[in-house]
Scaffold this motif. Structure first.
Motif: not given
Length: 60
Positions: A37-60
């Motif tokens: 169901h919607k937002n079932q794993c929202a907290k875990e998804f946001m942690a993954l998204k934030n990790c990806y965004l931080a890693a992408a920012k470092q790679g530039k």
């Protein structure tokens, strides 16, 4: 001549730095995949998204 990094390569490099977060998110989704169901794993998804965004920012 410098070789330009393709967007998919930058994405792969960023994602490879977030394996712990991806594992936690995947485990959350699989834990109750018969009644997702919607937002079932929202907290875990946001942690993954934030990790990806931080890693992408470092790679530039």
């Amino acid at each position: 001549m410098t070789q330009k990094t393709r967007p998919i390569q930058r994405f792969a490099q960023a994602v490879s730095k977030c394996t712990a977060e991806a594992t936690v998110y995947g485990q959350c989704v699989v834990a109750d995949y018969n009644s997702v169901h919607k937002n079932q794993c929202a907290k875990e998804f946001m942690a993954l998204k934030n990790c990806y965004l931080a890693a992408a920012k470092q790679g530039k």
